[in-house]
Motif scaffolding. Structure first.
Motif, PDB file in Angstrom:
ATOM      1  N   PHE A  45     -31.072  -0.235 -12.384  1.00 51.63           N
ATOM      2  CA  PHE A  45     -32.126  -0.357 -13.390  1.00 51.63           C
ATOM      3  C   PHE A  45     -33.431   0.316 -12.926  1.00 51.63           C
ATOM      4  O   PHE A  45     -34.010   1.111 -13.666  1.00 51.63           O
ATOM      5  N   PRO A  46     -33.924   0.066 -11.702  1.00 51.11           N
ATOM      6  CA  PRO A  46     -35.146   0.736 -11.241  1.00 51.11           C
ATOM      7  C   PRO A  46     -34.990   2.268 -11.195  1.00 51.11           C
ATOM      8  O   PRO A  46     -35.926   3.006 -11.519  1.00 51.11           O
ATOM      9  N   TRP A  47     -33.807   2.731 -10.801  1.00 48.55           N
ATOM     10  CA  TRP A  47     -33.576   4.178 -10.725  1.00 48.55           C
ATOM     11  C   TRP A  47     -33.708   4.811 -12.102  1.00 48.55           C
ATOM     12  O   TRP A  47     -34.320   5.879 -12.260  1.00 48.55           O
ATOM     13  N   LYS A  48     -33.141   4.155 -13.117  1.00 49.65           N
ATOM     14  CA  LYS A  48     -33.197   4.719 -14.472  1.00 49.65           C
ATOM     15  C   LYS A  48     -34.624   4.707 -15.027  1.00 49.65           C
ATOM     16  O   LYS A  48     -35.024   5.628 -15.744  1.00 49.65           O
ATOM     17  N   LEU A  49     -35.416   3.693 -14.683  1.00 53.71           N
ATOM     18  CA  LEU A  49     -36.808   3.664 -15.109  1.00 53.71           C
ATOM     19  C   LEU A  49     -37.599   4.825 -14.486  1.00 53.71           C
ATOM     20  O   LEU A  49     -38.380   5.500 -15.166  1.00 53.71           O
ATOM     21  N   LYS A  50     -37.371   5.052 -13.196  1.00 50.90           N
ATOM     22  CA  LYS A  50     -38.062   6.148 -12.525  1.00 50.90           C
ATOM     23  C   LYS A  50     -37.633   7.494 -13.087  1.00 50.90           C
ATOM     24  O   LYS A  50     -38.460   8.398 -13.296  1.00 50.90           O
ATOM     25  N   ASP A  51     -36.342   7.641 -13.367  1.00 51.60           N
ATOM     26  CA  ASP A  51     -35.836   8.898 -13.907  1.00 51.60           C
ATOM     27  C   ASP A  51     -36.387   9.165 -15.305  1.00 51.60           C
ATOM     28  O   ASP A  51     -36.679  10.315 -15.657  1.00 51.60           O
ATOM     29  N   ALA A  52     -36.573   8.119 -16.091  1.00 59.02           N
ATOM     30  CA  ALA A  52     -37.145   8.280 -17.433  1.00 59.02           C
ATOM     31  C   ALA A  52     -38.575   8.813 -17.356  1.00 59.02           C
ATOM     32  O   ALA A  52     -38.995   9.637 -18.170  1.00 59.02           O
ATOM     33  N   ASP A  53     -39.336   8.341 -16.355  1.00 56.18           N
ATOM     34  CA  ASP A  53     -40.688   8.858 -16.167  1.00 56.18           C
ATOM     35  C   ASP A  53     -40.663  10.320 -15.723  1.00 56.18           C
ATOM     36  O   ASP A  53     -41.474  11.135 -16.173  1.00 56.18           O
ATOM     37  N   LEU A  54     -39.731  10.666 -14.848  1.00 58.77           N
ATOM     38  CA  LEU A  54     -39.630  12.042 -14.387  1.00 58.77           C
ATOM     39  C   LEU A  54     -39.305  12.991 -15.538  1.00 58.77           C
ATOM     40  O   LEU A  54     -39.888  14.080 -15.657  1.00 58.77           O
ATOM     41  N   ILE A  55     -38.389  12.594 -16.403  1.00 57.20           N
ATOM     42  CA  ILE A  55     -37.983  13.435 -17.533  1.00 57.20           C
ATOM     43  C   ILE A  55     -39.113  13.561 -18.541  1.00 57.20           C
ATOM     44  O   ILE A  55     -39.314  14.627 -19.132  1.00 57.20           O
ATOM     45  N   GLY A  56     -39.864  12.487 -18.759  1.00 53.35           N
ATOM     46  CA  GLY A  56     -41.022  12.565 -19.631  1.00 53.35           C
ATOM     47  C   GLY A  56     -40.765  12.214 -21.077  1.00 53.35           C
ATOM     48  O   GLY A  56     -41.373  12.813 -21.973  1.00 53.35           O
ATOM     49  N   TYR A  57     -39.882  11.240 -21.346  1.00 55.39           N
ATOM     50  CA  TYR A  57     -39.683  10.788 -22.726  1.00 55.39           C
ATOM     51  C   TYR A  57     -41.006  10.254 -23.283  1.00 55.39           C
ATOM     52  O   TYR A  57     -41.713   9.506 -22.602  1.00 55.39           O
ATOM     53  N   PRO A  58     -41.365  10.574 -24.518  1.00 52.80           N
ATOM     54  CA  PRO A  58     -42.612  10.042 -25.081  1.00 52.80           C
ATOM     55  C   PRO A  58     -42.668   8.526 -25.112  1.00 52.80           C
ATOM     56  O   PRO A  58     -43.712   7.930 -24.845  1.00 52.80           O
ATOM     57  N   VAL A  59     -41.543   7.881 -25.471  1.00 55.31           N
ATOM     58  CA  VAL A  59     -41.506   6.416 -25.571  1.00 55.31           C
ATOM     59  C   VAL A  59     -40.268   5.906 -24.843  1.00 55.31           C
ATOM     60  O   VAL A  59     -39.172   6.459 -24.987  1.00 55.31           O
ATOM     61  N   ILE A  60     -40.452   4.850 -24.066  1.00 51.94           N
ATOM     62  CA  ILE A  60     -39.350   4.205 -23.347  1.00 51.94           C
ATOM     63  C   ILE A  60     -39.231   2.775 -23.855  1.00 51.94           C
ATOM     64  O   ILE A  60     -40.220   2.029 -23.878  1.00 51.94           O
ATOM     65  N   VAL A  61     -38.036   2.381 -24.264  1.00 50.64           N
ATOM     66  CA  VAL A  61     -37.759   1.008 -24.704  1.00 50.64           C
ATOM     67  C   VAL A  61     -36.884   0.349 -23.644  1.00 50.64           C
ATOM     68  O   VAL A  61     -35.770   0.822 -23.371  1.00 50.64           O
TER      69      VAL A  61
END
Length: 552
Positions: free
Chosen positions: A495-511
């Motif tokens: 779970f922490p890895w996927k949160l960090k990866d979402a920030d790296l990719i730069g999605y406008p909104v994360i749910v």
């Protein structure tokens, strides 16, 4: 991903960003009534010779020959090819205005590729070419294209600047650049603090103000009328003209504005740090006599030195270091010319623009210099290419003389060259510029219009079914909200890895489906660009996410 110097592979998420940007461009080109074409990346060197651009581009062209030794190039731009195509197919004004665009790969043999896709050897570009029967119609098309460009960049929600610009090697006499301010930009854009004046460095001017010279002990100083001056020396590309630029001693050679000098001497070689060895070579090899073409001496005087200095320089040249020491020729033997004003008649400013200089358009504003990345460029080309390549149409003479409506016809017709425009957008460059502009220490941060996905859902462990429910809630059809382009991260990672990866990719909104979802059925909605983290119930989620996206 970098493949070679200045050459890159585009990976899946990058391909989605590029495709979205291309779709956005397609939408706005449709508003302009433009039709999409696809021109070959291979162009004929013979065509470029017809327009006198083959040598002008120099070593930046990728050149090659086929097995029959026919010379070709990998096209960095397509004015020649599109003009030839239209010349073969369009013969009457009734087929105009014509607006054709393409999105494709371009090639430029950059001597020093840098900043990733911002300055590369292979890049993707949109180029629109317009054809009109008259100048008035062409200028109307030009303004329509500029309006469409503004709407396109507005949708990207970027702080862009539109600058008056030089046409350079492309040609024409009307041009605007679209810039994104950036510390890694290679262009300088000058704007006014109080009015709408924006210009690139090549065209920018400042309003002259009174100036008091300061003393200097520099050996190149020249003293006259109580004012001390320095001299900067340059040379023309044909090596026949030495340029002496006289300017206040309080400035340095690095302050000289070579763009301003080129306005009075287009042949100035601004690439040289020291022009004197070449000038000495010219003098040593020249026979300076009455019958031969003499080397010239051009003296450009900065307005700050005053008219008295300019008069002394012209009337008593022996008092000044007109030529370098140990020159084999006396200055009196050279054809000397003097310039004290610009081509428009304004006092000549030899010093580059700096923050705080006075705006030339208003009386209260000061100029600001910003580094910027060029994202797009519009040109009114006139008949440069249509004249050279025979792109002509039959037009009733009365329509030319009286500018009557297109429906008006006469018994006879006139054969006129088409008026052309060229409007480019650097797709690869926009991707790189936006990535740099919006990135922070946690990763990329894409605007909604070109994000690989607008929203990503990251579920906690054993929440796959709940994540599917959230996905359906966000993507269900609605008459109120636009469809959301959504990704569900169901990878077998922590779970922490996927949160960090979402920030790296730069999605406008994360749910995020975490503890609040388990305890209170609340979704954690993150928007890093807006600095927001909120907990939202499922029945309000679609409305809330769309509200965030509308700001991005």
């Amino acid at each position: 991903m970098k493949s070679h110097a200045g050459i890159f592979h585009i990976l899946p998420l990058g391909e989605r960003v590029q495709k979205k940007l291309e779709n956005l461009i397609d939408k706005y080109m449709s508003q302009l009534g433009a039709s999409k074409v696809s021109l070959s990346s291979i162009s004929s060197q013979a065509l470029w010779q017809q327009t006198n651009r083959l040598e002008g581009y120099g070593q930046e062209l990728f050149r090659f020959a086929d097995r029959k030794d026919v010379p070709y190039i990998l096209a960095p731009t397509h004015e020649e090819e599109i003009t030839t195509l239209v010349a073969k197919t369009v013969k009457s004004y009734k087929s105009l205005p014509l607006r054709l665009y393409q999105i494709g790969r371009k090639y430029r043999d950059e001597i020093r590729p840098r900043h990733g896709v911002l300055r590369s050897r292979e890049f993707v570009m949109k180029d629109l070419y317009t054809f009109d029967h008259s100048l008035q119609s062409a200028l109307k098309t030009y303004e329509e294209a500029r309006a469409v460009y503004s709407r396109l960049f507005d949708e990207l929600k970027l702080p862009y600047l539109v600058a008056e610009a030089s046409s350079g090697d492309i040609g024409g006499d009307l041009s605007h650049e679209y810039h994104l301010p950036s510390s890694i930009g290679e262009d300088n854009v000058i704007s006014c603090t109080d009015c709408s004046y924006v210009s690139n460095e090549e065209l920018a001017t400042a309003r002259p103000i009174p100036f008091q010279g300061q003393s200097s002990a520099d050996g190149n100083d020249a003293k006259s009328s109580g004012t001390q001056a320095k001299v900067w020396r340059g040379i023309s590309k044909d090596r026949k003209t030495l340029i002496n630029v006289w300017y206040p001693a309080s400035f340095a050679d690095t302050d000289i504005n070579t763009y301003a000098l080129k306005s009075v001497l287009p042949g100035l070689d601004s690439s040289l740090e020291d022009a004197l060895p070449l000038w000495q070579s010219t003098l040593n090899s020249s026979s300076v006599s009455v019958n031969d073409q003499q080397p010239q001496l051009l003296n450009v005087v900065d307005y700050r030195l005053g008219q008295d200095f300019a008069n002394d320089l012209k009337n008593e040249p022996s008092r000044f270091p007109m030529l370098p020491q140990q020159s084999p020729v006396e200055s009196s033997l050279l054809d000397a010319q003097y310039i004290t004003s610009s081509t428009s008649g304004e006092p000549f400013n030899t010093i580059r623009i700096y923050d705080g200089d006075h705006c030339p358009r208003c009386t209260s504003g000061q100029l600001r210099v910003q580094k910027a990345i060029e994202l797009g460029h519009t040109f009114h080309l006139g008949t440069k290419y249509s004249d050279a390549l025979g792109a002509r149409v039959q037009v009733p003479p009365t329509m030319i003389e009286d500018n009557k409506d297109l429906s008006t016809e006469s018994d006879s017709t006139a054969n006129v060259s088409m008026q052309m425009g060229c409007h480019g957008i650097g797709i690869s460059r926009i991707i790189g510029a936006v990535a740099d502009h919006l990135a922070d220490d946690r990763g990329l941060n894409w605007p909604r219009a070109i994000a690989p996905f607008e929203v990503v859902i990251i579920p906690g462990r054993n929440m796959e079914d709940d994540a599917a429910t959230i996905s359906r809630a966000l993507t269900e059809s609605s008459n109120v909200f636009q469809p959301i382009d959504l990704a569900l991260d169901d990878r077998a990672e922590s779970f922490p890895w996927k949160l960090k990866d979402a920030d790296l990719i730069g999605y406008p909104v994360i749910v995020v489906l975490g503890r609040k979802w388990t305890s209170d059925r609340l979704c954690e909605v993150q928007c890093r660009r807006l600095g927001l983290t909120e907990f939202v119930p499922l029945d309000h989620l679609q409305e809330h996410v769309n509200k965030l996206l509308s700001q991005l």
